[in-house]
Design a protein around this motif. Structure first.
Motif, mmCIF file in Angstrom:
data_model
loop_
_atom_site.group_PDB
_atom_site.id
_atom_site.type_symbol
_atom_site.label_atom_id
_atom_site.label_comp_id
_atom_site.label_asym_id
_atom_site.label_seq_id
_atom_site.Cartn_x
_atom_site.Cartn_y
_atom_site.Cartn_z
ATOM 1 N N ILE A 1 89.988 36.002 -30.750
ATOM 2 C CA ILE A 1 91.384 35.716 -30.276
ATOM 3 C C ILE A 1 91.989 34.924 -31.150
ATOM 4 C CG2 ILE A 1 90.856 36.333 -27.932
ATOM 5 C CD1 ILE A 1 91.435 33.630 -27.282
ATOM 6 N N GLY A 2 91.457 34.268 -32.379
ATOM 7 C CA GLY A 2 92.081 33.446 -33.173
ATOM 8 C C GLY A 2 92.107 32.061 -32.731
ATOM 9 N N PRO B 1 94.196 26.300 -20.354
ATOM 10 C CA PRO B 1 95.521 26.068 -20.850
ATOM 11 C C PRO B 1 95.531 26.242 -22.378
ATOM 12 C CG PRO B 1 94.735 23.960 -20.337
ATOM 13 C CD PRO B 1 93.864 25.005 -19.553
ATOM 14 N N ALA B 2 94.547 26.236 -23.107
ATOM 15 C CA ALA B 2 94.386 26.266 -24.650
ATOM 16 C C ALA B 2 94.251 27.735 -24.843
ATOM 17 C CB ALA B 2 93.029 25.555 -25.075
ATOM 18 N N ILE B 3 93.398 28.546 -24.082
ATOM 19 C CA ILE B 3 93.164 29.809 -24.191
ATOM 20 C C ILE B 3 94.742 30.620 -24.098
ATOM 21 C CG2 ILE B 3 92.048 32.148 -23.144
ATOM 22 C CD1 ILE B 3 89.466 30.406 -22.570
ATOM 23 N N CYS B 4 95.349 30.239 -22.956
ATOM 24 C CA CYS B 4 96.740 30.911 -22.589
ATOM 25 C C CYS B 4 97.455 30.523 -23.624
ATOM 26 C CB CYS B 4 97.181 30.327 -21.481
ATOM 27 S SG CYS B 4 96.550 30.726 -19.782
ATOM 28 N N LYS B 5 97.423 29.651 -24.430
ATOM 29 C CA LYS B 5 98.443 29.298 -25.355
ATOM 30 C C LYS B 5 97.897 30.154 -26.881
ATOM 31 C CE LYS B 5 101.283 26.919 -25.797
ATOM 32 N NZ LYS B 5 102.811 27.082 -25.709
ATOM 33 N N CYS B 6 96.793 30.276 -26.714
ATOM 34 C CA CYS B 6 96.102 30.774 -28.022
ATOM 35 C C CYS B 6 96.482 32.331 -28.026
ATOM 36 C CB CYS B 6 94.726 30.914 -27.870
ATOM 37 S SG CYS B 6 93.865 31.590 -29.401
ATOM 38 N N ILE B 7 96.323 32.843 -26.845
ATOM 39 C CA ILE B 7 96.804 34.275 -26.652
ATOM 40 C C ILE B 7 98.254 34.493 -26.762
ATOM 41 C CG2 ILE B 7 97.115 36.009 -24.798
ATOM 42 C CD1 ILE B 7 94.835 34.995 -23.365
ATOM 43 N N ASP B 8 99.193 33.613 -26.653
ATOM 44 C CA ASP B 8 100.864 33.623 -26.822
ATOM 45 C C ASP B 8 100.859 33.561 -28.489
ATOM 46 O OD1 ASP B 8 103.429 33.688 -26.419
ATOM 47 O OD2 ASP B 8 103.517 31.449 -26.403
ATOM 48 N N PHE C 1 96.211 38.644 -31.740
ATOM 49 C CA PHE C 1 95.157 39.450 -31.147
ATOM 50 C C PHE C 1 95.723 40.407 -30.225
ATOM 51 C CE2 PHE C 1 91.926 39.901 -27.984
ATOM 52 C CZ PHE C 1 90.958 40.724 -28.603
ATOM 53 N N ILE C 2 95.581 41.669 -30.503
ATOM 54 C CA ILE C 2 96.375 42.802 -29.242
ATOM 55 C C ILE C 2 95.383 43.745 -28.775
ATOM 56 C CG2 ILE C 2 98.762 42.342 -30.137
ATOM 57 C CD1 ILE C 2 96.525 44.993 -31.692
ATOM 58 N N THR C 3 94.062 43.496 -28.650
ATOM 59 C CA THR C 3 93.328 44.475 -28.626
ATOM 60 C C THR C 3 92.974 44.448 -26.947
ATOM 61 O OG1 THR C 3 91.226 43.425 -29.444
ATOM 62 C CG2 THR C 3 92.440 45.379 -30.721
ATOM 63 N N SER C 4 91.867 43.690 -26.511
ATOM 64 C CA SER C 4 91.342 43.535 -25.058
ATOM 65 C C SER C 4 90.687 42.351 -25.030
ATOM 66 C CB SER C 4 90.353 44.683 -24.843
ATOM 67 O OG SER C 4 89.683 44.423 -23.614
ATOM 68 N N ILE C 5 91.119 41.639 -23.821
ATOM 69 C CA ILE C 5 90.269 40.443 -23.415
ATOM 70 C C ILE C 5 89.278 40.589 -22.462
ATOM 71 C CG2 ILE C 5 92.117 38.858 -24.341
ATOM 72 C CD1 ILE C 5 92.650 38.519 -21.296
ATOM 73 N N ASP D 1 93.251 34.132 -13.423
ATOM 74 C CA ASP D 1 94.651 34.718 -13.121
ATOM 75 C C ASP D 1 95.544 34.166 -14.210
ATOM 76 O OD1 ASP D 1 93.804 36.249 -11.114
ATOM 77 O OD2 ASP D 1 94.662 34.759 -9.503
ATOM 78 N N LYS D 2 95.612 32.917 -14.590
ATOM 79 C CA LYS D 2 96.410 32.499 -15.368
ATOM 80 C C LYS D 2 96.342 32.960 -16.746
ATOM 81 C CE LYS D 2 96.944 27.775 -13.558
ATOM 82 N NZ LYS D 2 96.599 26.051 -13.548
ATOM 83 N N ILE D 3 94.993 33.147 -17.274
ATOM 84 C CA ILE D 3 94.721 33.876 -18.456
ATOM 85 C C ILE D 3 95.089 35.077 -18.634
ATOM 86 C CG2 ILE D 3 92.860 34.548 -19.890
ATOM 87 C CD1 ILE D 3 91.348 31.874 -19.255
ATOM 88 N N MET D 4 94.966 35.876 -17.476
ATOM 89 C CA MET D 4 95.441 37.508 -17.278
ATOM 90 C C MET D 4 96.920 37.301 -17.574
ATOM 91 S SD MET D 4 92.696 39.053 -17.748
ATOM 92 C CE MET D 4 93.543 40.474 -17.630
ATOM 93 N N ALA D 5 97.948 36.463 -16.741
ATOM 94 C CA ALA D 5 98.892 36.389 -16.920
ATOM 95 C C ALA D 5 99.526 36.325 -18.089
ATOM 96 C CB ALA D 5 99.521 35.298 -15.828
ATOM 97 N N ALA D 6 98.951 35.282 -18.999
ATOM 98 C CA ALA D 6 99.277 35.136 -20.347
ATOM 99 C C ALA D 6 99.017 36.573 -21.213
ATOM 100 C CB ALA D 6 98.618 34.052 -20.874
ATOM 101 N N TRP D 7 97.974 37.000 -21.081
ATOM 102 C CA TRP D 7 97.634 38.376 -21.549
ATOM 103 C C TRP D 7 98.615 39.526 -21.284
ATOM 104 C CZ3 TRP D 7 95.444 40.390 -25.679
ATOM 105 C CH2 TRP D 7 95.427 41.589 -25.656
#
Length: 383
Positions: free
Chosen positions: A17-18, A90-97, A101-105, A123-129
């Motif tokens: 995911i970068g 929180p870092a994963i949520c920011k990274c997704i943003d 990366f646009i395929t699947s987590i 839930d926080k990570i999935m909301a960001a995704w």
């Protein structure tokens, strides 16, 4: 770099995911400060640096942030395995943003669960995704960029092509705008066969892709709503195959309201990376630590944009103004940005200051890239 076996799947997911790119950014340092893993991050940087090989001049080459990530995860896991997912969320949520990366987590979610992630963290990570998954404009621009790269001698990401193509063709408002050659190409190989036989030069291919994507870009904008100025710069920036330019521009946009200091720093960085991109593309030698105004002057000379290269007073005045803008961005970053330590009496920039810096930087970079592209298209080109 060795990684503890239990967290190796998570390590691979984070690379996908970068995440190493985020670790290079000041944003990650802020997250580290907020969540309490600053020491582990600093120690990972120091250890990666100590193990880095030197080049033929005896200087340390750039740090591998994949190595930093491995060391960092090992330290977090050894310190307190139960807090690993809490600190990373929180870092994963920011990274997704931030990332493209646009395929699947799904793999990331699964491996976080195995490491004990709570429902709230997931839930926080999935909301960001979910937020990123709705961004069709981003998907369109990623597709356009990878097709341009593949058509002009670069590689294309087959997985991204498949996922984005499927998503766009499944959307009732977008599928009618998907270019016919994308609809007919089941994979990048079929696309390559089409583009190389129908359009012989790189310049023709770039223009063709830009022209045939206009309807799709406009339609995606209606779904995701970008300001006209931001949209124009996005269009220009995405014509460049270097992903870090797009990432720097997006960081500047995302930070304008919530973190003006970081936005100003990103605005200045955008001008720098665009200047270096042009110089690298022209095989020009430059000092990597050169101050921004001097770097810009070198680029302006190559692109015939230096004031002293023109006799008309109006052109000298406008181009001199461009030079002043770049000098001002560098000074503004030093005064109001977050790149250096400041005293407690430091003046705090507002969102309007950040918007000014970001919009000026965007306009300058758009102008430079379009000028460079024009020169490339009007010069003899070899494939």
């Amino acid at each position: 770099m060795d990684i503890i076996a239990r967290i190796k799947p998570l390590y691979d997911d984070l690379i996908a995911i970068g995440f190493p790119t985020l670790m290079e950014d000041n944003e990650f340092i802020r997250i580290a400060n907020d969540t309490g893993f600053t020491n582990e991050y600093a120690e990972a940087i120091n250890e990666a640096t100590s193990k880095q090989q030197t080049n033929w001049l005896g200087l340390i080459d750039g740090i591998s942030y994949q190595d930093v990530l491995a060391i960092f995860l090992n330290r977090l896991y050894n310190a307190d395995a139960t807090k690993l997912t809490e600190l990373l969320t929180p870092a994963i949520c920011k990274c997704i943003d931030f990332s493209y990366f646009i395929t699947s987590i799904n793999n990331l979610k699964r491996d976080l669960q195995l490491l004990g992630a709570t429902k709230e963290q997931l839930d926080k990570i999935m909301a960001a995704w979910d937020e990123v998954s709705k961004n069709y404009y981003k998907k369109v621009m990623v597709l356009k960029s990878l097709l341009t790269s593949r058509a002009t001698g670069g590689d294309g990401n087959e997985e991204y092509f498949q996922v984005i193509r499927k998503d766009l063709l499944a959307h009732p408002k977008l599928k009618v705008h998907v270019p016919g050659y994308v609809q007919k190409s089941n994979n990048l190989y079929e696309y390559w066969q089409f583009i190389k036989h129908h359009l012989p030069s790189y310049a023709e291919r770039r223009f063709f892709i830009k022209d045939t994507f206009e309807g799709l870009v406009d339609a995606s904008l209606e779904l995701n709503g970008h300001a006209p100025h931001e949209t124009h710069v996005n269009e220009v920036v995405q014509t460049v195959n270097e992903q870090y330019i797009s990432e720097t521009w997006n960081k500047a946009l995302q930070r304008m309201q919530d973190d003006p200091e970081a936005a100003i720093t990103s605005a200045r960085a955008l001008v720098e990376v665009v200047c270096k991109h042009i110089l690298d593309s022209q095989n020009q030698v430059y000092d990597d630590g050169l101050e921004l105004p001097k770097l810009y002057k070198q680029v302006a000379s190559i692109l015939n944009l230096a004031p002293d290269q023109h006799s008309e007073s109006i052109f000298k005045q406008i181009l001199g103004g461009c030079q002043t803008v770049v000098e001002g961005l560098g000074a503004l970053r030093n005064k109001l940005g977050d790149a250096h330590g400041k005293s407690k009496n430091k003046v705090k920039p507002s969102a309007r200051h950040a918007a000014l810096a970001v919009n000026l930087a965007g306009s300058m970079c758009s102008f430079l890239l379009q000028t460079y592209d024009h020169i490339q298209e009007t010069s003899p080109e070899t494939n």
